[in-house]
Scaffold this motif. Structure first.
Motif, PDB file in Angstrom:
ATOM      1  N   ILE A 115      -7.185  12.350   1.390  1.00  0.00           N
ATOM      2  CA  ILE A 115      -7.366  13.773   1.557  1.00  0.00           C
ATOM      3  C   ILE A 115      -5.753  14.175   2.419  1.00  0.00           C
ATOM      4  CG2 ILE A 115      -8.277  15.470   3.147  1.00  0.00           C
ATOM      5  CD1 ILE A 115     -11.151  14.189   2.674  1.00  0.00           C
ATOM      6  N   GLY A 156       0.863  -0.962  -0.082  1.00  0.00           N
ATOM      7  CA  GLY A 156       0.138  -0.047  -0.112  1.00  0.00           C
ATOM      8  C   GLY A 156       0.782   1.147  -0.035  1.00  0.00           C
ATOM      9  N   VAL A 196       1.676 -14.103   3.000  1.00  0.00           N
ATOM     10  CA  VAL A 196       2.478 -14.453   4.095  1.00  0.00           C
ATOM     11  C   VAL A 196       1.505 -15.126   5.194  1.00  0.00           C
ATOM     12  CG1 VAL A 196       3.813 -13.454   5.902  1.00  0.00           C
ATOM     13  CG2 VAL A 196       4.068 -12.471   3.691  1.00  0.00           C
ATOM     14  N   SER A 248      -3.328   2.749  10.929  1.00  0.00           N
ATOM     15  CA  SER A 248      -3.405   3.918  10.385  1.00  0.00           C
ATOM     16  C   SER A 248      -4.617   4.706  10.537  1.00  0.00           C
ATOM     17  CB  SER A 248      -2.964   3.980   8.706  1.00  0.00           C
ATOM     18  OG  SER A 248      -3.684   3.139   8.097  1.00  0.00           O
ATOM     19  N   SER A 265      -6.204  -1.392   0.969  1.00  0.00           N
ATOM     20  CA  SER A 265      -7.093  -0.457   1.597  1.00  0.00           C
ATOM     21  C   SER A 265      -6.634   1.123   0.975  1.00  0.00           C
ATOM     22  CB  SER A 265      -7.127  -0.094   3.076  1.00  0.00           C
ATOM     23  OG  SER A 265      -6.144   0.383   3.491  1.00  0.00           O
ATOM     24  N   THR A 266      -5.403   1.306   0.502  1.00  0.00           N
ATOM     25  CA  THR A 266      -4.910   2.279  -0.215  1.00  0.00           C
ATOM     26  C   THR A 266      -5.852   2.816  -1.359  1.00  0.00           C
ATOM     27  OG1 THR A 266      -2.635   2.320   0.467  1.00  0.00           O
ATOM     28  CG2 THR A 266      -2.902   3.315  -1.541  1.00  0.00           C
ATOM     29  N   ASP A 277       3.123  -9.084  -1.481  1.00  0.00           N
ATOM     30  CA  ASP A 277       1.682  -8.807  -1.403  1.00  0.00           C
ATOM     31  C   ASP A 277       1.042  -9.777  -1.978  1.00  0.00           C
ATOM     32  OD1 ASP A 277      -0.872  -7.554  -1.348  1.00  0.00           O
ATOM     33  OD2 ASP A 277       0.234  -5.549  -0.872  1.00  0.00           O
ATOM     34  N   ARG A 278      -0.208 -10.042  -1.137  1.00  0.00           N
ATOM     35  CA  ARG A 278      -0.957 -11.165  -1.738  1.00  0.00           C
ATOM     36  C   ARG A 278      -1.938 -10.691  -2.781  1.00  0.00           C
ATOM     37  NH1 ARG A 278      -4.599 -10.658   3.727  1.00  0.00           N
ATOM     38  NH2 ARG A 278      -5.500  -8.631   3.302  1.00  0.00           N
ATOM     39  N   ASN A 279      -2.216  -9.372  -3.252  1.00  0.00           N
ATOM     40  CA  ASN A 279      -2.741  -8.999  -4.210  1.00  0.00           C
ATOM     41  C   ASN A 279      -1.808  -9.077  -5.538  1.00  0.00           C
ATOM     42  OD1 ASN A 279      -5.128  -8.065  -2.841  1.00  0.00           O
ATOM     43  ND2 ASN A 279      -4.497  -6.082  -2.409  1.00  0.00           N
ATOM     44  N   TYR A 313      -3.004   8.239   5.004  1.00  0.00           N
ATOM     45  CA  TYR A 313      -2.517   8.253   3.461  1.00  0.00           C
ATOM     46  C   TYR A 313      -1.493   9.437   3.369  1.00  0.00           C
ATOM     47  CZ  TYR A 313      -2.378   8.921  -1.414  1.00  0.00           C
ATOM     48  OH  TYR A 313      -2.200   9.007  -2.706  1.00  0.00           O
ATOM     49  N   LYS A 314      -1.878  10.542   4.133  1.00  0.00           N
ATOM     50  CA  LYS A 314      -1.232  11.720   3.584  1.00  0.00           C
ATOM     51  C   LYS A 314       0.202  11.790   4.271  1.00  0.00           C
ATOM     52  CE  LYS A 314      -4.339  13.931   6.121  1.00  0.00           C
ATOM     53  NZ  LYS A 314      -5.046  12.496   6.522  1.00  0.00           N
ATOM     54  N   SER A 328      -9.151   4.709  -0.435  1.00  0.00           N
ATOM     55  CA  SER A 328      -8.689   5.874   0.316  1.00  0.00           C
ATOM     56  C   SER A 328      -9.244   6.821  -0.368  1.00  0.00           C
ATOM     57  CB  SER A 328      -7.317   5.805   0.494  1.00  0.00           C
ATOM     58  OG  SER A 328      -6.817   7.174   1.430  1.00  0.00           O
ATOM     59  N   CYS A 329      -9.777   8.012   0.455  1.00  0.00           N
ATOM     60  CA  CYS A 329     -10.299   9.287  -0.167  1.00  0.00           C
ATOM     61  C   CYS A 329      -9.140   9.982  -0.379  1.00  0.00           C
ATOM     62  CB  CYS A 329     -11.412   9.901   1.027  1.00  0.00           C
ATOM     63  SG  CYS A 329     -12.642   8.875   1.310  1.00  0.00           S
ATOM     64  N   ILE A 361       1.919   3.022   2.471  1.00  0.00           N
ATOM     65  CA  ILE A 361       2.910   3.074   3.344  1.00  0.00           C
ATOM     66  C   ILE A 361       3.810   2.348   3.128  1.00  0.00           C
ATOM     67  CG2 ILE A 361       3.281   3.150   5.775  1.00  0.00           C
ATOM     68  CD1 ILE A 361       0.398   4.047   6.331  1.00  0.00           C
ATOM     69  N   LEU A 393     -11.677  -1.033   4.211  1.00  0.00           N
ATOM     70  CA  LEU A 393     -11.534  -1.075   5.721  1.00  0.00           C
ATOM     71  C   LEU A 393     -10.297  -0.222   6.076  1.00  0.00           C
ATOM     72  CD1 LEU A 393     -11.015  -4.914   5.711  1.00  0.00           C
ATOM     73  CD2 LEU A 393     -13.028  -3.621   6.459  1.00  0.00           C
ATOM     74  N   GLY A 442      -7.524   5.249   9.098  1.00  0.00           N
ATOM     75  CA  GLY A 442      -8.153   6.036   7.916  1.00  0.00           C
ATOM     76  C   GLY A 442      -7.659   7.158   8.087  1.00  0.00           C
TER      77      GLY A 442
HETATM   78  C1  LIG Z   1     -12.308   4.640   3.165  1.00  0.00           C
HETATM   79  C2  LIG Z   1     -11.042   4.983   3.334  1.00  0.00           C
HETATM   80  C3  LIG Z   1     -10.899   6.609   3.309  1.00  0.00           C
HETATM   81  C4  LIG Z   1      -9.712   6.807   3.535  1.00  0.00           C
HETATM   82  N1  LIG Z   1      -9.522   8.245   3.505  1.00  0.00           N
HETATM   83  C5  LIG Z   1      -8.211   8.603   3.704  1.00  0.00           C
HETATM   84  C6  LIG Z   1      -7.897  10.328   3.762  1.00  0.00           C
HETATM   85  O1  LIG Z   1      -8.763  10.584   3.196  1.00  0.00           O
HETATM   86  N2  LIG Z   1      -6.858  10.827   4.057  1.00  0.00           N
HETATM   87  C7  LIG Z   1      -5.867   9.883   4.613  1.00  0.00           C
HETATM   88  O2  LIG Z   1      -4.637  10.421   5.083  1.00  0.00           O
HETATM   89  N3  LIG Z   1      -6.048   8.553   4.729  1.00  0.00           N
HETATM   90  C8  LIG Z   1      -7.157   7.886   4.357  1.00  0.00           C
HETATM   91  N4  LIG Z   1      -7.375   6.796   4.658  1.00  0.00           N
HETATM   92  C9  LIG Z   1      -6.362   5.891   5.501  1.00  0.00           C
HETATM   93  C10 LIG Z   1      -5.204   5.435   4.265  1.00  0.00           C
HETATM   94  O3  LIG Z   1      -5.874   5.148   3.219  1.00  0.00           O
HETATM   95  C11 LIG Z   1      -4.560   4.338   4.859  1.00  0.00           C
HETATM   96  O4  LIG Z   1      -4.026   4.928   6.001  1.00  0.00           O
HETATM   97  C12 LIG Z   1      -3.543   3.869   3.907  1.00  0.00           C
HETATM   98  O5  LIG Z   1      -3.733   3.540   2.628  1.00  0.00           O
HETATM   99  C13 LIG Z   1      -2.709   2.571   4.627  1.00  0.00           C
HETATM  100  O6  LIG Z   1      -1.720   2.172   3.771  1.00  0.00           O
HETATM  101  P1  LIG Z   1      -1.015   0.730   4.049  1.00  0.00           P
HETATM  102  O7  LIG Z   1       0.051   0.772   3.090  1.00  0.00           O
HETATM  103  O8  LIG Z   1      -0.613   0.830   5.450  1.00  0.00           O
HETATM  104  O9  LIG Z   1      -2.175  -0.321   3.874  1.00  0.00           O
HETATM  105  P2  LIG Z   1      -2.951  -1.006   2.662  1.00  0.00           P
HETATM  106  O10 LIG Z   1      -3.035   0.011   1.453  1.00  0.00           O
HETATM  107  O11 LIG Z   1      -4.119  -1.654   3.235  1.00  0.00           O
HETATM  108  O12 LIG Z   1      -1.860  -2.255   2.174  1.00  0.00           O
HETATM  109  C14 LIG Z   1      -1.716  -3.315   3.054  1.00  0.00           C
HETATM  110  C15 LIG Z   1      -1.394  -4.219   1.946  1.00  0.00           C
HETATM  111  O13 LIG Z   1      -0.754  -5.632   2.660  1.00  0.00           O
HETATM  112  C16 LIG Z   1      -1.254  -6.727   1.786  1.00  0.00           C
HETATM  113  N5  LIG Z   1      -1.401  -7.779   3.058  1.00  0.00           N
HETATM  114  C17 LIG Z   1      -2.071  -8.022   3.989  1.00  0.00           C
HETATM  115  N6  LIG Z   1      -1.974  -9.047   4.853  1.00  0.00           N
HETATM  116  C18 LIG Z   1      -1.139  -9.843   3.759  1.00  0.00           C
HETATM  117  C19 LIG Z   1      -0.530 -11.070   3.989  1.00  0.00           C
HETATM  118  N7  LIG Z   1      -0.934 -12.053   5.009  1.00  0.00           N
HETATM  119  N8  LIG Z   1       0.235 -11.446   2.946  1.00  0.00           N
HETATM  120  C20 LIG Z   1       0.595 -10.651   1.911  1.00  0.00           C
HETATM  121  N9  LIG Z   1       0.297  -9.546   1.876  1.00  0.00           N
HETATM  122  C21 LIG Z   1      -0.580  -8.945   2.770  1.00  0.00           C
HETATM  123  C22 LIG Z   1      -2.595  -6.151   1.398  1.00  0.00           C
HETATM  124  O14 LIG Z   1      -3.052  -7.113   0.278  1.00  0.00           O
HETATM  125  C23 LIG Z   1      -2.635  -4.881   1.108  1.00  0.00           C
HETATM  126  O15 LIG Z   1      -2.031  -4.706  -0.340  1.00  0.00           O
HETATM  127  C24 LIG Z   1      -8.821   6.035   4.367  1.00  0.00           C
HETATM  128  C25 LIG Z   1      -8.790   4.859   4.263  1.00  0.00           C
HETATM  129  C26 LIG Z   1     -10.181   4.283   3.622  1.00  0.00           C
HETATM  130  C27 LIG Z   1     -10.284   2.632   3.830  1.00  0.00           C
END
Ligand SMILES: Cc1cc2nc3c(=O)[nH]c(=O)nc-3n(C[C@H](O)[C@H](O)[C@H](O)COP(=O)(O)OP(=O)(O)OC[C@H]3O[C@@H](n4cnc5c(N)ncnc54)[C@H](O)[C@@H]3O)c2cc1C
Length: 435
Positions: free
Chosen positions: A50, A13, A197, A370, A43-44, A34-36, A375-376, A47-48, A15, A345, A372
């Motif tokens: 913002i 994602g 994983v 994180s 969840s990225t 990543d499993r995707n 992202y920023k 994301s909105c 982060i 989620l 919600g």
């Molecule tokens: C509806 C919504 C609106 C949001 N709006 C905002 C906003 O406006 N501004 C803001 O700052 N933030 C916002 N956020 C929060 C922000 O989007 C998240 O904090 C951020 O995208 C998280 O990134 P990440 O890389 O931590 O996680 P993710 O993007 O969730 O990436 C995690 C990855 O890990 C992988 N994974 C998980 N388990 C396993 C496993 N066992 N094996 C292999 N891969 C695995 C998943 O497939 C996934 O691709 C929002 C979130 C949502 C859901």
């Protein structure tokens, strides 16, 4: 075992890819998993995205203000070839209605002013000039649709707001992850997609790598959990939950997309609005739509999810509630019978502040919870996690002597212990998506 890596990063994602980019630049030989099948499609992608500067805590505000600069300077930050297809940051500003619920934004104003963040106080005339489709009737407290008093104005009017002109949003959040992955690859980072994983390997009391669903083992002395809403499951298999006072848990969210009322170009002329009077936030959305999210009032059912890969992706009454709440503010809003938007989620933490930390298992780190709202902050979280991993792998005890980290753009030194997994619950938090 296929190759020698210094570090494995679980998650691609925004982060996870920021950490890959920053670690690769710092000389780490990383492999992201990543499993995707596509980068940025956890969840990225939902994301909105913002990019705002106001947070309830001073530290949260400083981190978000630092975070803004990477989106502003996106192309320079990445260093990709000129013809690269880059995510775009739209600087449309963010207006927050002053209400009793947010104590008229006094603390937020103080934090912003102390940090030199451009901010303006707006009168009701200025709000109406920017958003002529808005009614400033007050409806607080926000209610559920089935409440007989739903949509009944309480007789008061919203009188003012606070406007952050530099805030905005990113139009394609998944693309921003892909941009960072491409930038990371230029520094040698590797990515493997479509693999899950299922175990965290240990040897001699330290992390030793991961095991995949097909039994393959990949070994490395450092593993970073950036699994978003899957973070709690990975922490559990790593056996690191016991010393954590702050836990993480997937929380289902619905986001509404509705067309802007006829005659008003919300996409071009609108702004982000946070409105605790109706417990909604809104921002311009592609195709002259308005995106409406919930500010999570206590009486809305919180839909906690046990399995982050198997949850209901259909809209429910919550979609209609959010659309109807927003229609209180925009009486000319048409609510289509065909529901559009996003179901995804949050990885919500106990106090809605993220965890950027080591763990009780040597070599195993986490950037999760994180809630919600991170992202920023992804690019600066990537830099900070890299500094934290260097610090700990260099023999320092971050729990006893927390890393002090300089935010490069704004020049402030922060105590990374603020994001500790075993901090006391932070009472200053809004305990909501607002952070
Ligand atoms: C509806 C919504 C609106 C949001 N709006 C905002 C906003 O406006 N501004 C803001 O700052 N933030 C916002 N956020 C929060 C922000 O989007 C998240 O904090 C951020 O995208 C998280 O990134 P990440 O890389 O931590 O996680 P993710 O993007 O969730 O990436 C995690 C990855 O890990 C992988 N994974 C998980 N388990 C396993 C496993 N066992 N094996 C292999 N891969 C695995 C998943 O497939 C996934 O691709 C929002 C979130 C949502 C859901």
């Amino acid at each position: 075992m296929t190759d020698n890596y210094d570090a494995l990063i679980i998650g691609t994602g925004v982060i996870g890819t920021a950490i890959a980019f920053e670690m690769a630049k710092a000389g780490w030989k990383t492999l992201s998993l990543d499993r995707n099948t596509q980068i940025g499609h956890g969840s990225t992608a939902g994301s909105c995205a913002i990019i705002r500067m106001h947070y309830s805590t001073f530290d949260g505000t400083a981190f978000a203000w630092e975070g803004y600069h990477y989106w502003r300077d996106w192309a320079d930050y990445l260093g990709l070839p000129n013809d690269a297809d880059l995510a775009r940051f739209k600087e449309c500003g963010c207006l927050v209605m002053k209400t009793e619920q947010n104590e008229h934004m006094q603390k937020h104003l103080e934090n912003s002013r102390a940090l030199g963040i451009p901010v303006e106080e707006w009168s009701d005339e200025q709000i109406k000039a920017k958003l002529p489709i808005y009614s400033l009737d007050s409806f607080a407290p926000a209610r559920r649709m089935d409440d007989p008093q739903f949509a009944q104005p309480n007789g008061a009017k919203l009188k003012s707001g606070v406007f952050w002109p530099l805030a905005g949003y990113v139009s394609d959040p998944a693309l921003s992850s892909q941009n960072m992955a491409d930038a990371a690859r230029l520094h040698g980072a590797k990515f493997r997609m479509g693999i899950q994983v299922v175990d965290v390997l240990q040897s001699g009391g330290k992390v030793a790598g991961v095991q995949l669903a097909d039994g393959e083992e990949i070994h490395a002395p450092v593993v970073v959990n950036v699994a978003g809403p899957g973070s709690a499951a990975i922490n559990e298999i790593a056996g690191v939950l016991d010393d954590m006072t702050i836990k993480t848990r997937p929380l289902r969210q619905e986001v509404v997309h509705v067309p802007s009322p006829a005659g008003f170009d919300f996409e071009e002329l609108g702004t982000i609005v946070s409105d605790s009077d109706i417990a909604c936030y809104a921002r311009p959305e592609h195709g002259n739509h308005i995106l409406v999210g919930s500010e999570d009032p206590e009486f809305d059912a919180h839909c906690w999810v046990n399995n982050d890969t198997d949850f209901d992706r259909d809209f429910t009454d919550q979609w209609t509630t959010q659309a109807m709440r927003y229609a209180q503010r925009v009486p000319s809003l048409g609510i289509p019978s065909k529901t559009r938007g996003v179901v995804d989620l949050y990885d919500a933490s106990t106090d809605w502040i993220p965890i950027y930390d080591k763990s009780s298992l040597g070599g195993y780190y986490m950037a999760c919870g994180s809630s919600g709202n991170q992202y920023k902050n992804a690019p600066i979280a990537g830099k900070m996690m890299t500094a934290l991993i260097d610090y700990c792998e260099g023999g320092k005890n971050h729990d006893a002597e927390p890393l002090q980290f300089r935010l490069p753009y704004i020049g402030r030194v922060i105590d990374v212990g603020f994001y500790s997994r075993n901090r006391p619950i932070n009472d200053e938090s809004s305990f909501s998506v607002l952070g």
